[in-house]
Structure formats: C-alpha cells, structure tokens
Design an enzyme around this catalytic site. Structure first.
Site, PDB file in Angstrom:
ATOM      1  N   LYS A 201      -8.260   7.664  -9.442  1.00 52.80           N
ATOM      2  CA  LYS A 201      -9.442   7.347  -8.634  1.00 52.80           C
ATOM      3  C   LYS A 201     -10.341   8.570  -8.455  1.00 52.80           C
ATOM      4  CE  LYS A 201      -7.807   3.123  -6.669  1.00 52.80           C
ATOM      5  NZ  LYS A 201      -7.247   2.358  -5.558  1.00 52.80           N
ATOM      6  N   ARG A 241       0.738   1.553  -7.730  1.00 51.79           N
ATOM      7  CA  ARG A 241      -0.052   0.858  -8.759  1.00 51.79           C
ATOM      8  C   ARG A 241      -0.698   1.926  -9.633  1.00 51.79           C
ATOM      9  NH1 ARG A 241      -5.278  -0.654  -9.598  1.00 51.79           N
ATOM     10  NH2 ARG A 241      -5.637  -2.708 -10.495  1.00 51.79           N
TER      11      ARG A 241
END
Ligand code: HH2
Length: 263
Positions: A201, A241
């Site tokens: 991210k 994840r």
C-alpha cells in the site's frame, strides 16, 4: 496453526498493484493455483478496484470478471470474493466462494442467507473520496468500535464466521495507519479474528522513500509489506492479505501458532 495468508487476486484493469495482469480468466486461475501452491490458505478474488480514486464498475461487468475465476479455483483452494455488491457476492457463493470480503461492511445479510463467512472492514467514505483529508477524533477507538459493532450485528443475524479488519489505507493518513497497526493487539483481544491488509500500500511507499526522496514504487515494497504483515501477526492478527504469498507464508510459519501469539 500459524496465522492464515490470504492471497490477492485482482481481476481488474486498474488495481494499484496487479491491475491488468489477470484479466484473462485462465491466467487468473493459474495465478490463484500458484498462490495456493505457495501456501495461501485463501485466494481473494476481486473484480472492482478499491484504490483511492477508483471508479465503480457495473454489476454485470464485475460478475463477468470474477465468476469464471472463482469457478476455476474453488475446487482447489478456499476462495473469498472481494466485493461490495450483494448480487455479486451471492453469485460468487454460487460459484464456490465461502467467504465474503466486504470493504463496505454492509453485506452480512448475504453471508447469513447463504451460510458463508464474512469480513467486516472499516472504510471512511468510498474509494473515490476516502483519501480527501480523513479526520477522526480517535482513529483507533472509532475504527475498532465500528467493526466490532458490525461484527456483532452479523453474529446476531446468524453468520457463523466473522472477521474484523481495520481497513489499512481506506480513508487514513500514514500516521492513522500506523496507529491502527500499533493497536492490532487490542482488536485481536476482542471476540473476532482479525484480518490485516498492508500489502504494497502507498503509505509503505512513503515510509520507505527512494534515495532522492520519492515514495518507493509498488514493486519495491516487499520488505515493508513483509515487515508490517509480520508485525500484525505478532500482535495477534489471525490472517494477513498479501500479494507476495511465498515470503509471507514463510514469515507466518516463523511467527507460529496464532493462539500462542495472542496469549
Ligand atoms: N485492501 C484492498 C482490497 N481489499 N480487503 C480487506 N479485507 N482488507 C484490505 O486491507 C483490503 C481489502 C486494496 O488492495 P488491492 O486489492 O491490492 O488493490 P485494489 O483495491 O486497487 O484492487
């Protein structure tokens, strides 16, 4: 049992990391099977990007993207569907998905009626607007209260498997993401297993800048992804994840039994 690893499989043209790579269903299935071979416990199939600023896709298009891939994978590995559309979630369960990964935290009635698991994730606003100056009085307590409230509603509605996820990167600044990571243990101390997604991210890019001060590009975020996934698992996250499955499975094995980690 070690913490679980959920492999990311985006069947989209525009996801921030793997967008455009798996639009062909055969390639997507091949990638899902490769992640399973690397030790992924689940493969999370998504047909709509939720990156900041992403445009929504139609229900028909999302079904067209995800259903053949779920059908191709479900006999080989546990599949979750990453969607916010009730009809897509229902069709995905019909195709073999057994977990609804719901970034809107609103689809528990579908999980209840179809008898599958459900993930309640926190997001501020929608992907289009969520990074426009996100503000909280106390990000940690607000996010925890939100996901726990939704999780309790789902349990009361009869959903047997409910996960909570603080939604790293969904309407949060770098500091707010770090605060949520720092307090994963408090969330894990409650009644629901915790899922955390930091993989590749943008806040990790900003925290590991290049020598000339720019954010590290997506392909150079493995170390930070692995570091934060390991951090979350040690704090008690029962699932992470990730895009980089093999390396994360190694880390999860080192972290060891999640029951021990949490005690
Ligand atoms: N992050 C993304 C998507 N779905 N689901 C959960 N439960 N937790 C997360 O942190 C999470 C999620 C965003 O990542 P990605 O799928 O790689 O990108 P995109 O949204 O651009 O498809």
């Amino acid at each position: 049992m070690r913490p679980l690893v959920m492999g990311v499989l985006n069947v989209t043209p525009d996801s921030f990391s793997d967008g455009g790579l798996y639009l062909d269903p055969d390639r997507a299935i091949e990638r899902g099977l490769a992640m399973a071979a690397e030790g992924a416990d689940l493969v999370d199939v998504g047909g709509e990007s939720s990156r900041p600023g992403a445009e929504p896709v139609s229900e028909a298009e999302e079904r067209r993207r995800v259903l053949p891939v779920i059908e191709g994978l479900a006999a080989h590995v546990r599949v979750s569907v990453d969607t916010v559309k009730p009809a897509v979630a229902e069709a995905a369960v019909g195709a073999g998905a057994t977990l609804i990964n719901d970034i809107s935290a609103a689809l528990w009635p579908v999980a209840a009626s179809t008898g599958v698991g459900w993930v309640a994730m926190h997001m501020r606003g929608t992907p289009r607007t969520m990074q426009d100056d996100p503000r909280y009085d106390d990000v940690v307590s607000e996010v925890h209260a939100f996901v726990l409230d939704r999780a309790r509603q789902a349990t009361a509605a009869g959903v047997g498997e409910v996960w909570v996820d603080p939604g790293i990167g969904f309407g949060k600044t770098v500091d707010q993401n770090l605060a949520l990571l720092r307090h994963v243990g408090a969330l894990a101390g409650d009644d629901f297993p915790v899922l955390v997604g930091t993989s590749r991210k943008s806040f990790l890019g900003r925290l590991s800048p290049t020598p000339d001060g720019r954010a590290a590009p997506v392909e150079n975020r493995l170390a930070a992804s692995l570091g934060t996934a390991t951090w979350a698992m040690l704090a008690g996250a029962a699932m992470v994840r990730v895009h980089d499955v093999a390396a994360t499975v190694h880390a999860a094995t080192l972290v060891g039994p999640s029951e021990l980690v949490r005690s």
